[in-house]
Design a protein around this motif. Structure first.
Motif, short mmCIF file in Angstrom:
data_model
loop_
_atom_site.label_atom_id
_atom_site.label_comp_id
_atom_site.label_asym_id
_atom_site.label_seq_id
_atom_site.Cartn_x
_atom_site.Cartn_y
_atom_site.Cartn_z
N ALA A 164 52.36 -11.82 14.60
CA ALA A 164 51.85 -10.51 14.23
C ALA A 164 52.01 -10.25 12.74
O ALA A 164 51.10 -9.72 12.08
CB ALA A 164 52.56 -9.42 15.04
N ALA A 165 53.15 -10.65 12.17
CA ALA A 165 53.38 -10.45 10.74
C ALA A 165 52.39 -11.29 9.92
O ALA A 165 51.84 -10.82 8.91
CB ALA A 165 54.82 -10.81 10.38
N THR B 65 46.68 -9.37 16.03
CA THR B 65 47.86 -8.58 15.66
C THR B 65 48.31 -7.69 16.81
O THR B 65 49.51 -7.63 17.14
CB THR B 65 47.53 -7.72 14.43
OG1 THR B 65 47.08 -8.57 13.37
CG2 THR B 65 48.75 -6.94 13.98
N ASP C 288 51.80 -8.09 18.85
CA ASP C 288 52.79 -7.00 18.83
C ASP C 288 53.10 -6.49 20.24
O ASP C 288 54.24 -6.10 20.55
CB ASP C 288 52.26 -5.85 17.97
CG ASP C 288 52.52 -6.09 16.49
OD1 ASP C 288 53.48 -6.81 16.17
OD2 ASP C 288 51.74 -5.58 15.67
N MET D 64 41.16 -10.72 13.73
CA MET D 64 42.54 -10.70 13.25
C MET D 64 43.28 -9.46 13.78
O MET D 64 44.47 -9.53 14.11
CB MET D 64 42.56 -10.72 11.72
CG MET D 64 42.02 -12.00 11.11
SD MET D 64 42.96 -13.47 11.61
CE MET D 64 44.56 -13.09 10.91
N SER D 65 42.57 -8.36 13.86
CA SER D 65 43.20 -7.15 14.41
C SER D 65 43.57 -7.34 15.87
O SER D 65 44.64 -6.90 16.32
CB SER D 65 42.25 -5.96 14.25
OG SER D 65 41.97 -5.71 12.89
N ALA E 60 49.40 -12.26 10.88
CA ALA E 60 48.07 -11.68 11.03
C ALA E 60 47.92 -10.46 10.13
O ALA E 60 46.87 -10.27 9.50
CB ALA E 60 47.83 -11.31 12.49
N ARG E 61 48.96 -9.60 10.07
CA ARG E 61 48.87 -8.43 9.20
C ARG E 61 48.78 -8.84 7.73
O ARG E 61 48.03 -8.25 6.94
CB ARG E 61 50.08 -7.52 9.42
CG ARG E 61 49.97 -6.66 10.67
CD ARG E 61 51.07 -5.59 10.69
NE ARG E 61 52.38 -6.20 10.86
CZ ARG E 61 52.96 -6.42 12.05
NH1 ARG E 61 52.32 -6.08 13.17
NH2 ARG E 61 54.16 -6.95 12.13
N SER E 62 49.52 -9.87 7.34
CA SER E 62 49.44 -10.36 5.96
C SER E 62 48.05 -10.90 5.65
O SER E 62 47.50 -10.67 4.56
CB SER E 62 50.50 -11.45 5.73
OG SER E 62 50.39 -12.00 4.44
#
Length: 435
Positions: free
Chosen positions: A269-270, A244, A248, A240-241, A272-274
């Motif tokens: 990206a949003a 992201t 980005d 997931m990182s 994935a961060r969530s």
């Protein structure tokens, strides 16, 4: 005006009346169920034992009682036979319905006492002729093993007061047989009740042990699943990182992107961060209270050599073999590599615990897109070492890891006296969805 009794006396009288009512009700209410005595025994001869004993006692007491009542007490042969029948045949009924058998036998005892009350003093013991006494005492174990404690107390009280009443009515004819019956019946009822209570306690204890064992197995399974989930969190979080970072940086790495594509990368990206934030919350739920986060990278196939060396310092001569077919699988998914490492680690930890001094062989090979893991050890030469380092719950953890990857696990003793752990793990290419 009637004079009222003091309150304590009234309370005592009311309590006594309630107790007598309960005892009388107990005599009229047999225990539910018609299963014969010892019906739950594993061996067939034990299940048939009550029938054999009841038949032997009846076959002995029926002719003996007939002869004694006719010869010693002067009853007609037909009357003596009928009376002996009523006093002995209930033993057959007692195998399944002991309280009903007691009522029938008690009626026979009372009838026999009435018919023999006027016989000469030297004719024989009264009101309990010897065959009648034996039949009554033989009935007591069946009652003690089946009926409630309150029912047994009521039976003994009826025996006591009935014998006292008969002795008072015919003091010249009464002998010591009444005291013998009261003492023997009370002793047998008490012993039988104690044996039954001990058996019931052991049965309940065994049931509780089975329940506790099942709960322990369930708790172990859930704990192992949570531990595997915590380890896989690092694997998933890594991917997931990467998503992201790539989403980005895409607008800066790729020139000429339309505004819609830039906006789409920002949305990815949003999201994935969530997802990473939600995974951290999930990890907090799975982690045991007070457990520190393990920030070390998750191991894989590259660390197997170091693991084998560590086990060698614990007294187990281990050898690692990785065939060229494994390299043909390409880059392994992290979940597969982690599972292989943990399976080998748990298998070698079991060797250290249960077979120290043994030789262990760790072999990794591949057939098609299936990775084969095999850990086999020879018999141990020294006592086991408690507390050998493992990470989970042995075979339970192995099975859960293999099930997670839709693989197969085989474990068991070898003909040479050692132990074998063999796992088959399907391997999907990196980025390929599992089937």
């Amino acid at each position: 005006m009637k004079r009222q009794l003091p309150t304590p006396v009234r309370a005592a009288a009311r309590w006594s009346g309630d107790q007598l009512t309960d005892l009388g009700r107990a005599l009229l209410t047999p225990v539910e169920g018609r299963a014969p005595l010892l019906f739950g025994a594993e061996r067939a001869w034990v299940r048939w034992l009550p029938y054999l004993l009841a038949f032997a006692a009846t076959a002995t007491l029926l002719p003996t009682g007939t002869v004694v009542l006719a010869h010693d007490y002067g009853l007609a042969v037909a009357v003596a036979g009928a009376l002996a029948l009523v006093q002995s045949v209930p033993l057959l009924v007692a195998v399944t319905r002991p309280l009903i058998a007691w009522w029938v036998m008690t009626a026979g005892v009372v009838l026999g006492a009435a018919l023999t009350a006027n016989t000469p003093t030297g004719a024989g013991p009264w009101p309990w002729p010897v065959p009648t006494l034996l039949a009554y005492v033989f009935l007591m174990p069946a009652l003690a093993l089946r009926e409630r404690g309150r029912t047994l107390l009521a039976v003994w009280l009826v025996t006591l007061f009935g014998s006292i009443a008969a002795s008072d009515l015919h003091q010249a004819r009464a002998g010591e047989s009444a005291a013998v019956v009261v003492a023997l019946s009370g002793t047998v009822l008490l012993l039988g009740w104690s044996v039954r209570g001990r058996g019931q306690a052991q049965k309940l204890l065994a049931e509780q042990e089975q329940i506790s064992e099942a709960e322990r197995e369930r708790s172990t399974l859930l704990e192992e699943r949570a531990r595997i989930a915590r380890e896989l969190h690092d694997v998933v979080a890594h991917h997931m990182s990467v998503i992201t970072v790539q989403a980005d940086s895409a607008p800066y790495r790729i020139t000429g992107l339309p505004p819609e594509a830039v906006e789409e990368f920002g949305t990815i990206a949003a999201a994935a961060r969530s997802s990473l934030s939600e995974m951290r919350r999930l990890l907090g739920v799975l982690r045991s209270e007070g457990a520190a986060a393990d920030r070390a990278p998750q191991p894989g196939l590259e660390q197997l050599g170091r693991l084998v060396e560590t086990v060698g310092r614990a007294g187990v001569q281990a050898e690692l073999t990785v065939t060229p077919e494994v390299a043909g699988l390409g880059e392994l998914p992290q979940a597969v590599g982690l599972s292989v490492y943990r399976i080998v680690q748990e298998a070698l930890a079991n060797v250290v615990r249960h077979a120290p001094g043994a030789r262990a062989e760790v072999r990794l090979t591949a057939v098609g897109r299936t990775l084969l893991v095999r850990v086999e050890n020879s018999p141990g030469g020294r006592p086991g070492v408690e507390g050998a380092e493992g990470t989970g719950h042995g075979l339970v953890g192995m099975r859960e890891r293999v099930r997670l990857l839709s693989g197969r696990l085989e474990t068991g003793a070898t003909p040479a006296g050692g132990f074998l752990v063999a796992a088959e793990l399907p391997v999907n290419s990196v980025g390929e969805s599992p089937r």
